[in-house]
Each structure stands twice: as C-alpha cells, then as structure tokens.
Design a protein around this motif. Structure first.
Motif, PDB file in Angstrom:
ATOM      1  N   UNK A  31     -81.992  71.380  11.770  1.00 39.71           N
ATOM      2  CA  UNK A  31     -82.735  72.630  11.618  1.00 39.71           C
ATOM      3  C   UNK A  31     -81.816  73.844  11.472  1.00 39.71           C
ATOM      4  N   UNK A  32     -80.576  73.616  11.084  1.00 42.31           N
ATOM      5  CA  UNK A  32     -79.641  74.712  10.891  1.00 42.31           C
ATOM      6  C   UNK A  32     -79.982  75.441   9.597  1.00 42.31           C
ATOM      7  N   UNK A  33     -80.267  76.722   9.729  1.00 39.71           N
ATOM      8  CA  UNK A  33     -80.660  77.523   8.569  1.00 39.71           C
ATOM      9  C   UNK A  33     -79.453  78.231   7.980  1.00 39.71           C
ATOM     10  N   UNK A  34     -79.538  78.476   6.692  1.00 41.52           N
ATOM     11  CA  UNK A  34     -78.536  79.255   5.960  1.00 41.52           C
ATOM     12  C   UNK A  34     -79.284  80.201   5.032  1.00 41.52           C
ATOM     13  N   UNK A  35     -78.636  81.278   4.615  1.00 44.25           N
ATOM     14  CA  UNK A  35     -79.304  82.166   3.662  1.00 44.25           C
ATOM     15  C   UNK A  35     -79.740  81.389   2.415  1.00 44.25           C
ATOM     16  N   UNK A  36     -80.826  81.821   1.813  1.00 44.92           N
ATOM     17  CA  UNK A  36     -81.371  81.150   0.640  1.00 44.92           C
ATOM     18  C   UNK A  36     -80.389  81.032  -0.505  1.00 44.92           C
ATOM     19  N   UNK A  37     -79.472  81.979  -0.613  1.00 43.39           N
ATOM     20  CA  UNK A  37     -78.495  81.915  -1.700  1.00 43.39           C
ATOM     21  C   UNK A  37     -77.187  81.257  -1.251  1.00 43.39           C
ATOM     22  N   UNK A  38     -77.176  80.694  -0.023  1.00 41.94           N
ATOM     23  CA  UNK A  38     -75.977  80.024   0.497  1.00 41.94           C
ATOM     24  C   UNK A  38     -76.089  78.511   0.412  1.00 41.94           C
ATOM     25  N   UNK A  39     -75.148  77.845   1.056  1.00 39.18           N
ATOM     26  CA  UNK A  39     -75.152  76.380   1.101  1.00 39.18           C
ATOM     27  C   UNK A  39     -75.765  75.903   2.401  1.00 39.18           C
ATOM     28  N   UNK A  40     -76.531  74.837   2.319  1.00 43.61           N
ATOM     29  CA  UNK A  40     -77.113  74.215   3.507  1.00 43.61           C
ATOM     30  C   UNK A  40     -76.047  73.386   4.214  1.00 43.61           C
ATOM     31  N   UNK A  41     -76.301  73.092   5.490  1.00 42.23           N
ATOM     32  CA  UNK A  41     -75.433  72.165   6.217  1.00 42.23           C
ATOM     33  C   UNK A  41     -75.374  70.866   5.433  1.00 42.23           C
ATOM     34  N   UNK A  42     -74.187  70.312   5.318  1.00 46.70           N
ATOM     35  CA  UNK A  42     -74.017  69.067   4.560  1.00 46.70           C
ATOM     36  C   UNK A  42     -73.891  67.898   5.529  1.00 46.70           C
ATOM     37  N   UNK A  43     -74.816  66.960   5.415  1.00 41.08           N
ATOM     38  CA  UNK A  43     -74.798  65.774   6.271  1.00 41.08           C
ATOM     39  C   UNK A  43     -73.507  65.001   6.041  1.00 41.08           C
ATOM     40  N   UNK A  44     -73.029  64.362   7.111  1.00 40.73           N
ATOM     41  CA  UNK A  44     -71.813  63.569   7.041  1.00 40.73           C
ATOM     42  C   UNK A  44     -72.160  62.089   7.086  1.00 40.73           C
ATOM     43  N   UNK A  45     -71.525  61.319   6.211  1.00 36.02           N
ATOM     44  CA  UNK A  45     -71.728  59.870   6.171  1.00 36.02           C
ATOM     45  C   UNK A  45     -70.366  59.196   6.238  1.00 36.02           C
ATOM     46  N   UNK A  46     -70.223  58.236   7.150  1.00 24.99           N
ATOM     47  CA  UNK A  46     -68.955  57.531   7.341  1.00 24.99           C
ATOM     48  C   UNK A  46     -68.832  56.410   6.318  1.00 24.99           C
ATOM     49  N   UNK A  47     -67.672  56.335   5.694  1.00 25.03           N
ATOM     50  CA  UNK A  47     -67.381  55.257   4.745  1.00 25.03           C
ATOM     51  C   UNK A  47     -66.458  54.257   5.430  1.00 25.03           C
ATOM     52  N   UNK A  48     -66.935  53.046   5.606  1.00 28.21           N
ATOM     53  CA  UNK A  48     -66.150  51.994   6.252  1.00 28.21           C
ATOM     54  C   UNK A  48     -65.695  50.987   5.208  1.00 28.21           C
ATOM     55  N   UNK A  49     -64.521  50.434   5.425  1.00 27.19           N
ATOM     56  CA  UNK A  49     -63.959  49.436   4.519  1.00 27.19           C
ATOM     57  C   UNK A  49     -63.424  48.264   5.337  1.00 27.19           C
ATOM     58  N   UNK A  50     -63.516  47.091   4.738  1.00 26.67           N
ATOM     59  CA  UNK A  50     -62.944  45.899   5.365  1.00 26.67           C
ATOM     60  C   UNK A  50     -61.429  45.971   5.268  1.00 26.67           C
ATOM     61  N   UNK A  51     -60.784  45.610   6.344  1.00 26.57           N
ATOM     62  CA  UNK A  51     -59.325  45.614   6.379  1.00 26.57           C
ATOM     63  C   UNK A  51     -58.767  44.207   6.329  1.00 26.57           C
ATOM     64  N   UNK A  52     -59.441  43.316   5.623  1.00 28.18           N
ATOM     65  CA  UNK A  52     -58.990  41.914   5.561  1.00 28.18           C
ATOM     66  C   UNK A  52     -59.184  41.255   6.909  1.00 28.18           C
ATOM     67  N   UNK A  53     -58.147  40.574   7.369  1.00 30.05           N
ATOM     68  CA  UNK A  53     -58.222  39.901   8.664  1.00 30.05           C
ATOM     69  C   UNK A  53     -57.968  40.852   9.819  1.00 30.05           C
ATOM     70  N   UNK A  54     -57.685  42.103   9.509  1.00 32.91           N
ATOM     71  CA  UNK A  54     -57.372  43.084  10.549  1.00 32.91           C
ATOM     72  C   UNK A  54     -58.600  43.849  11.022  1.00 32.91           C
TER      73      UNK A  54
END
Length: 130
Positions: A31-54
C-alpha cells in the motif's frame, strides 16, 4: 555424505530466507503510495539457480514494474495535479502463495540439516564404540 547434505541444504536455506525476505518486503509495501507522475514501489523477486552438486544460490533479484496502478485519490497528500496516486501492482494472493512455498522449503531444508547432523553424530558414536 552427511556433510554434503548439510552444505547443500544450507545453500537452500539461504535461498529460501532471501525469498522470504523479498516476499515480506513486497507485502509490507503493498500500500505504499507514490505521486501519480512518479514510479510505484517495485516488487522484488529472487532468482535462484542450481549450483550443480553444490546446491543452489541466489543469482540475483528481478524488480517488478514501476508503472504500478494509478488510483484517483485527490485528497491523498501525494496526489498529483490530476488527483492520481500510484500504487504498486502487487497481488497479495500471489505473494501469500510464495510466502507459504518459501516457508515450507525453508522448513524442509532445516529438517534435512537436522537429520544429517543426527546421522553424522550417530556415525561418530559408532566409531567411538568400536
């Protein structure tokens, strides 16, 4: 083998913790508001990768759209000249689903660490008794 399991599960614990952190951040800013001519809060998404056998690792984060959704609220202190306020375009049900998956993944990997530790301790005990 038990040490490998602890290490691999440990990498997954880190990934799931970062995932939980990003979901919590997204939900707390829904519910974080920003001015109408500004940018909205940008959701964060984690990118996970397989590390082989590690195990796995966090390869980075991806940000959601800054466009968000425009809401007409002329009485809001952040309203622009047209009376619009910009809110993030975050779907609470999607975030709650992600929260449950991340939490369950964290719990499962914590259980793997516990079981591997018990196995390692049992093997040490067998060695002492021989």
């Amino acid at each position: 083998m038990a040490l490998d399991a602890i290490g691999i599960a440990g990498t997954a614990l880190t990934v799931h913790r970062k995932w939980l952190d990003s979901v919590a951040d997204n939900l707390s800013n829904i519910n974080t508001a920003a001015p109408g001519d500004g940018e909205a809060f940008r959701a964060r998404y984690v990118l996970a990768r397989a590390g082989g056998e590690a195990g796995v690792y966090v390869a980075g984060t991806e940000l959601g759209s800054a466009e968000g959704r425009l809401v007409h609220e002329p009485a809001h202190p952040l309203a622009d000249a047209d009376g619009n306020v910009r809110y993030p375009d975050i779907d609470m049900s999607e975030q709650m689903g992600s929260l449950i998956m991340a939490q369950r993944g964290y719990q499962a990997n914590a259980a793997v660490v516990d079981r591997a530790k018990e196995t390692y301790q049992a093997a040490l005990q067998i060695g002492r008794n021989s």
